[in-house]
Design a protein around this motif. Structure first.
Motif, PDB file in Angstrom:
ATOM      1  N   PRO A  87       0.796  -1.237   0.000  1.00  6.85           N
ATOM      2  CA  PRO A  87       0.000   0.000   0.000  1.00  6.85           C
ATOM      3  C   PRO A  87       0.824   1.282   0.000  1.00  6.85           C
ATOM      4  O   PRO A  87       0.462   2.250  -0.668  1.00  6.85           O
ATOM      5  N   ILE A  88       1.945   1.306   0.731  1.00  2.00           N
ATOM      6  CA  ILE A  88       2.730   2.536   0.819  1.00  2.00           C
ATOM      7  C   ILE A  88       3.487   2.801  -0.473  1.00  2.00           C
ATOM      8  O   ILE A  88       3.530   3.938  -0.973  1.00  2.00           O
ATOM      9  N   THR A  89       4.100   1.779  -1.071  1.00  2.00           N
ATOM     10  CA  THR A  89       4.807   1.995  -2.330  1.00  2.00           C
ATOM     11  C   THR A  89       3.827   2.288  -3.471  1.00  2.00           C
ATOM     12  O   THR A  89       4.171   3.005  -4.408  1.00  2.00           O
ATOM     13  N   THR A  90       2.603   1.762  -3.378  1.00  2.00           N
ATOM     14  CA  THR A  90       1.590   2.118  -4.372  1.00  2.00           C
ATOM     15  C   THR A  90       1.289   3.604  -4.304  1.00  2.00           C
ATOM     16  O   THR A  90       1.219   4.299  -5.330  1.00  2.00           O
ATOM     17  N   ALA A  91       1.103   4.118  -3.089  1.00  2.00           N
ATOM     18  CA  ALA A  91       0.867   5.549  -2.930  1.00  2.00           C
ATOM     19  C   ALA A  91       2.076   6.361  -3.391  1.00  2.00           C
ATOM     20  O   ALA A  91       1.926   7.425  -4.005  1.00  2.00           O
ATOM     21  N   ALA A  92       3.283   5.856  -3.118  1.00  2.00           N
ATOM     22  CA  ALA A  92       4.492   6.581  -3.514  1.00  2.00           C
ATOM     23  C   ALA A  92       4.616   6.664  -5.028  1.00  2.00           C
ATOM     24  O   ALA A  92       5.054   7.692  -5.566  1.00  2.00           O
ATOM     25  N   VAL A  93       4.237   5.604  -5.746  1.00  2.00           N
ATOM     26  CA  VAL A  93       4.312   5.619  -7.200  1.00  2.00           C
ATOM     27  C   VAL A  93       3.294   6.595  -7.785  1.00  2.00           C
ATOM     28  O   VAL A  93       3.596   7.389  -8.682  1.00  2.00           O
ATOM     29  N   ALA A  94       2.056   6.559  -7.286  1.00  2.00           N
ATOM     30  CA  ALA A  94       0.991   7.380  -7.858  1.00  2.00           C
ATOM     31  C   ALA A  94       1.092   8.843  -7.420  1.00  2.00           C
ATOM     32  O   ALA A  94       1.062   9.747  -8.261  1.00  2.00           O
ATOM     33  N   LEU A  95       1.218   9.078  -6.115  1.00  2.00           N
ATOM     34  CA  LEU A  95       1.224  10.451  -5.623  1.00  2.00           C
ATOM     35  C   LEU A  95       2.625  11.052  -5.578  1.00  2.00           C
ATOM     36  O   LEU A  95       2.800  12.239  -5.876  1.00  2.00           O
ATOM     37  N   GLY A  96       3.606  10.235  -5.199  1.00  2.00           N
ATOM     38  CA  GLY A  96       4.955  10.765  -5.048  1.00  2.00           C
ATOM     39  C   GLY A  96       5.753  10.807  -6.326  1.00  2.00           C
ATOM     40  O   GLY A  96       6.761  11.524  -6.400  1.00  2.00           O
ATOM     41  N   LEU A  97       5.340  10.057  -7.345  1.00  2.00           N
ATOM     42  CA  LEU A  97       6.067  10.045  -8.614  1.00  2.00           C
ATOM     43  C   LEU A  97       5.213  10.613  -9.746  1.00  2.00           C
ATOM     44  O   LEU A  97       5.555  11.641 -10.336  1.00  2.00           O
ATOM     45  N   ALA A  98       4.100   9.958 -10.058  1.00  2.00           N
ATOM     46  CA  ALA A  98       3.287  10.377 -11.205  1.00  2.00           C
ATOM     47  C   ALA A  98       2.781  11.809 -11.050  1.00  2.00           C
ATOM     48  O   ALA A  98       2.773  12.580 -12.017  1.00  2.00           O
ATOM     49  N   LEU A  99       2.347  12.185  -9.840  1.00  2.00           N
ATOM     50  CA  LEU A  99       1.790  13.525  -9.635  1.00  2.00           C
ATOM     51  C   LEU A  99       2.849  14.555  -9.274  1.00  2.00           C
ATOM     52  O   LEU A  99       2.511  15.669  -8.844  1.00  2.00           O
ATOM     53  N   ARG A 100       4.114  14.213  -9.442  1.00  2.00           N
ATOM     54  CA  ARG A 100       5.174  15.218  -9.285  1.00  2.00           C
ATOM     55  C   ARG A 100       5.839  15.522 -10.615  1.00  2.00           C
ATOM     56  O   ARG A 100       6.723  16.371 -10.684  1.00  2.00           O
TER      57      ARG A 100
END
Length: 246
Positions: A87-100
């Motif tokens: 769950p945490i790496t999923t959030a990191a990929v979507a919010l921390g990578l794609a949305l940056r």
């Protein structure tokens, strides 16, 4: 690995196997990573110009921010060793990578909706992702930023976790906190994050997300938040394209 399976005479039999078993087989196939070049020295104007040209060449232009953005997440994480997302790496990929990956303006309107397409199940690789499981328990049980900061300081001084990291048996105890902190800029701009296809409502709510059965119901909720008709964008799975807004 996918190409080897696609050309295998056992492809039909492989397709009939359960999903978890298929992923296990793919993850066990041999793979190699090589360095193709090494660069050193002070950065120059030419480096900055090349970076900007690369962003302009690969980027997707949006005339204006959208009301809702659908982001598909992969099933393999960004860190080595390559393991299924938790769950945490999923959030990191979507919010921390794609949305940056944006320029000029955030791609989603202030208070808009992110539709994250992922089952978001509590699946932590045994041993190597133990720090992620520890942070997930902290997020599920603790509520205030002060308590999260105290837990991070405790992880920083965790000699057992640091020993496992130095011996190659787990990631660094602070890596999950760094991944979660990378989601903060996007979370502060979004109104809500909907998990389309959620199979674990507890995991979604522990991260502050809203579980949804599928993309259809998630989009219905996004339209409702936007007042009946949302302008929706779809960001395909990685490599994510930079979004040039305006």
């Amino acid at each position: 690995a996918v190409a080897r399976v696609a050309h295998s005479p056992l492809r039909t039999a492989f397709a009939l196997l359960p999903d978890a078993f298929r992923r296990d087989v793919l993850s066990r196939l041999g793979r190699r990573m090589k360095a193709t070049g090494a660069f050193a020295g002070r950065p120059s104007v030419a480096h900055a110009e090349a970076l900007l040209r690369g962003v302009a060449r690969r980027g997707t232009r949006l005339a204006e921010p959208v009301d809702a953005l659908v982001v598909g997440a992969p099933w393999i994480g960004p860190h080595l060793p390559r393991e299924p997302l938790n769950p945490i790496t999923t959030a990191a990929v979507a919010l921390g990578l794609a949305l940056r990956l944006w320029r000029d303006e955030f791609p989603v309107r202030e208070g808009g909706t992110l539709v994250l397409v992922h089952p978001l199940t509590r699946a932590f690789a045994h041993g190597t992702q133990a720090p992620y499981a520890a942070l997930f328990n902290v997020l599920r049980e603790l509520g205030t930023p002060e308590e999260l900061e105290a837990a991070e300081q405790e992880a920083e001084n965790d000699e057992r976790g640091l020993g496992a990291y130095r011996s190659g048996r787990a990631c660094h105890p602070l890596l999950p906190y760094a991944d979660w902190a990378g989601c903060a800029p996007a979370r502060s701009r979004l109104g809500q994050v909907l998990v389309a296809g959620s199979r674990d409502a507890v995991a979604a709510r522990a991260l502050g997300f809203v579980p949804s059965h599928g993309i259809g119901s998630a989009l219905d909720m996004a339209h409702g938040v936007a007042g009946g008709h949302a302008r929706v964008g779809i960001l395909l799975a990685p490599p994510y394209a930079p979004l040039l807004v305006g």
